[in-house]
Design a protein around this motif. Structure first.
Motif, mmCIF file in Angstrom:
data_model
loop_
_atom_site.group_PDB
_atom_site.id
_atom_site.type_symbol
_atom_site.label_atom_id
_atom_site.label_comp_id
_atom_site.label_asym_id
_atom_site.label_seq_id
_atom_site.Cartn_x
_atom_site.Cartn_y
_atom_site.Cartn_z
ATOM 1 N N ALA A 162 24.017 33.227 38.059
ATOM 2 C CA ALA A 162 24.811 33.008 36.850
ATOM 3 C C ALA A 162 24.703 34.199 35.901
ATOM 4 N N ILE A 163 23.510 34.742 35.744
ATOM 5 C CA ILE A 163 23.335 35.906 34.878
ATOM 6 C C ILE A 163 24.134 37.084 35.417
ATOM 7 N N ALA A 164 24.058 37.297 36.736
ATOM 8 C CA ALA A 164 24.785 38.416 37.349
ATOM 9 C C ALA A 164 26.296 38.249 37.183
ATOM 10 N N GLU A 165 26.811 37.042 37.412
ATOM 11 C CA GLU A 165 28.255 36.799 37.325
ATOM 12 C C GLU A 165 28.746 36.861 35.880
ATOM 13 N N ALA A 166 27.946 36.378 34.935
ATOM 14 C CA ALA A 166 28.324 36.449 33.519
ATOM 15 C C ALA A 166 28.350 37.894 33.043
ATOM 16 N N THR A 167 27.407 38.681 33.525
ATOM 17 C CA THR A 167 27.382 40.107 33.180
ATOM 18 C C THR A 167 28.622 40.799 33.720
ATOM 19 N N LYS A 168 28.998 40.475 34.948
ATOM 20 C CA LYS A 168 30.173 41.083 35.580
ATOM 21 C C LYS A 168 31.453 40.716 34.830
ATOM 22 N N LEU A 218 35.335 51.091 21.789
ATOM 23 C CA LEU A 218 35.964 52.397 21.734
ATOM 24 C C LEU A 218 34.884 53.465 21.664
ATOM 25 N N GLN A 219 35.010 54.481 22.498
ATOM 26 C CA GLN A 219 34.010 55.548 22.539
ATOM 27 C C GLN A 219 34.716 56.894 22.422
ATOM 28 N N PRO A 220 34.271 57.749 21.491
ATOM 29 C CA PRO A 220 34.919 59.060 21.344
ATOM 30 C C PRO A 220 34.785 59.885 22.626
ATOM 31 N N GLN A 221 35.890 60.542 23.003
ATOM 32 C CA GLN A 221 35.890 61.418 24.169
ATOM 33 C C GLN A 221 36.920 62.518 23.894
ATOM 34 N N GLY A 222 36.414 63.654 23.441
ATOM 35 C CA GLY A 222 37.318 64.725 23.047
ATOM 36 C C GLY A 222 38.100 64.342 21.811
ATOM 37 N N LYS A 223 39.431 64.427 21.891
ATOM 38 C CA LYS A 223 40.296 64.114 20.749
ATOM 39 C C LYS A 223 40.754 62.659 20.739
ATOM 40 N N GLN A 224 40.192 61.843 21.624
ATOM 41 C CA GLN A 224 40.643 60.463 21.756
ATOM 42 C C GLN A 224 39.458 59.503 21.759
ATOM 43 N N TYR A 225 39.771 58.229 21.546
ATOM 44 C CA TYR A 225 38.859 57.151 21.894
ATOM 45 C C TYR A 225 39.219 56.684 23.300
ATOM 46 N N VAL A 226 38.219 56.236 24.035
ATOM 47 C CA VAL A 226 38.437 55.640 25.349
ATOM 48 C C VAL A 226 37.879 54.220 25.348
ATOM 49 N N PHE A 227 38.623 53.279 25.882
ATOM 50 C CA PHE A 227 38.129 51.905 26.024
ATOM 51 C C PHE A 227 37.066 51.884 27.125
ATOM 52 N N THR A 228 35.890 51.403 26.774
ATOM 53 C CA THR A 228 34.779 51.378 27.735
ATOM 54 C C THR A 228 34.818 50.158 28.641
ATOM 55 N N ARG A 229 35.624 49.179 28.306
ATOM 56 C CA ARG A 229 35.738 47.968 29.129
ATOM 57 C C ARG A 229 37.054 47.288 28.822
ATOM 58 N N ASP A 230 37.481 46.396 29.706
ATOM 59 C CA ASP A 230 38.620 45.529 29.394
ATOM 60 C C ASP A 230 38.272 44.751 28.129
ATOM 61 N N TYR A 231 39.239 44.659 27.217
ATOM 62 C CA TYR A 231 38.927 43.985 25.947
ATOM 63 C C TYR A 231 40.075 43.062 25.560
ATOM 64 N N LEU A 232 39.717 41.821 25.238
ATOM 65 C CA LEU A 232 40.700 40.803 24.864
ATOM 66 C C LEU A 232 40.922 40.815 23.356
ATOM 67 N N PHE A 233 42.162 41.038 22.948
ATOM 68 C CA PHE A 233 42.555 40.947 21.548
ATOM 69 C C PHE A 233 43.276 39.625 21.319
ATOM 70 N N SER A 234 43.176 39.115 20.106
ATOM 71 C CA SER A 234 43.774 37.810 19.812
ATOM 72 C C SER A 234 45.296 37.861 19.799
ATOM 73 N N SER A 235 45.867 39.047 19.632
ATOM 74 C CA SER A 235 47.327 39.167 19.597
ATOM 75 C C SER A 235 47.734 40.556 20.078
ATOM 76 N N PRO A 236 48.993 40.703 20.517
ATOM 77 C CA PRO A 236 49.479 42.025 20.908
ATOM 78 C C PRO A 236 49.431 43.030 19.757
ATOM 79 N N VAL A 245 45.040 41.741 26.704
ATOM 80 C CA VAL A 245 43.890 42.478 27.226
ATOM 81 C C VAL A 245 44.282 43.936 27.402
ATOM 82 N N VAL A 246 43.548 44.830 26.718
ATOM 83 C CA VAL A 246 43.712 46.266 26.942
ATOM 84 C C VAL A 246 42.695 46.681 27.994
ATOM 85 N N TYR A 247 43.161 47.419 28.988
ATOM 86 C CA TYR A 247 42.317 47.751 30.133
ATOM 87 C C TYR A 247 41.331 48.874 29.816
#
Length: 293
Positions: free
Chosen positions: A115-121, A237-255, A204-206
């Motif tokens: 369960a811990i492994a699957e929840a982490t994934k 969001l993680q800085p990478q050069g001149k941009q932010y990069v999404f470090t994981r799939d992230y669910l937003f409440s609205s588009p 969800v933003v990938y």
């Protein structure tokens, strides 16, 4: 592949926000949801003396995710009573037990680890456990039991409002029963290239999508700027050069919240997110509903 199932939810006190007992009618697994304020009532039940796996559910973590602690015990009630004394964050417990009282400590140890492994994934919840540890030795026949128990428990937990093991994105099912790729939407701007999916829960933003670092002047000092800053603080969001990069799939409440995160400005997500052919999310989803009427 998902299949139709019949789930029974029993309210011992008739209160839908109180203790709830869920089970799939053809399985031997039972999930009991226990509000912390009603822990004393649960401890009086015979199920409290069984071997079980439990989930302590709490408020949002600093990363903006709901918190969960996953554990197991040969006497699940006694362990919950201990956590009531020494863990502050949780407000509800969900307990997995066997209707036939057939779970052993070997089952419980493997189920906890898995369960811990699957929840982490899945990445939906912030785990209070730390690392998953090493896989406990479990004979193959018991492992087979555990996987079936976990599958049932995951369905019941999601039905009770805790989709701990559900991925944020899932392949759609085509009419012929085969899986089909999800419909992708794109949001582009200066130093920004977001890719995502509209789901039943929001947008969800990938992972690896990019977002603009600078905020436009009109949102500086506003809740929208603080919202983006929190995404950076949370590590989404993680800085990478001149941009932010999404470090994981992230669910937003609205588009729109998803578009603001990507573009660094006020945005109507229904118009900013577009298919590869240029159709807006509004045209693909909202207008399609109107036409169907």
């Amino acid at each position: 592949m998902p299949r139709p199932q019949t789930i029974q939810i029993y309210l011992p006190a008739g209160d839908p926000r109180g203790m709830r007992v869920a089970e799939i009618t053809t399985r031997i697994v039972r999930v009991i949801e226990v509000p912390r304020s009603q822990l004393a009532d649960f401890l009086k039940l015979p199920e409290a003396q069984q071997v079980g796996v439990y989930f302590l559910m709490g408020d949002l973590s600093d990363a903006g995710l709901p918190r969960v602690y996953i554990g197991q015990s040969g006497c699940v009630g006694s362990r919950l009573a201990q956590h009531n004394q020494n863990k502050d964050f949780w407000n509800r417990a969900l307990v997995i037990i066997s209707l036939t009282n057939s779970l052993t400590q070997t089952h419980a140890l493997f189920l906890e680890w898995f369960a811990i492994a699957e929840a982490t994934k899945a990445g939906r919840y912030s785990l209070e456990n730390g690392n998953t540890g090493s896989q406990p030795y479990t004979p193959a026949p018991l492992q087979a039991d555990c996987h079936e128990i976990h599958e049932t428990a995951a369905t019941l937990l999601a039905t009770l409002g805790q989709p701990i093991f559900e991925p944020l994105t899932a392949l759609a099912t085509a009419g012929n029963g085969q899986t089909a790729p999800p419909e992708l939407f794109y949001c582009k701007g200066p130093d920004a290239n977001g890719v995502g999916e509209y789901t039943a829960e929001g947008f969800v933003v990938y992972k690896n999508s990019t977002a603009r670092i600078d905020n436009v002047a009109s949102i500086k000092g506003t809740s929208q700027e603080r919202f983006r800053e929190q995404l950076v603080t949370d590590g989404v969001l993680q800085p990478q050069g001149k941009q932010y990069v999404f470090t994981r799939d992230y669910l937003f409440s609205s588009p729109s919240m998803a578009a603001i995160a990507v573009l660094g400005r006020s945005a109507n997500g229904w118009m900013e997110w577009k298919t590869e052919q240029g159709q807006t999310l509004d045209g693909a989803k909202r207008q399609a509903v109107i036409e169907a009427d």
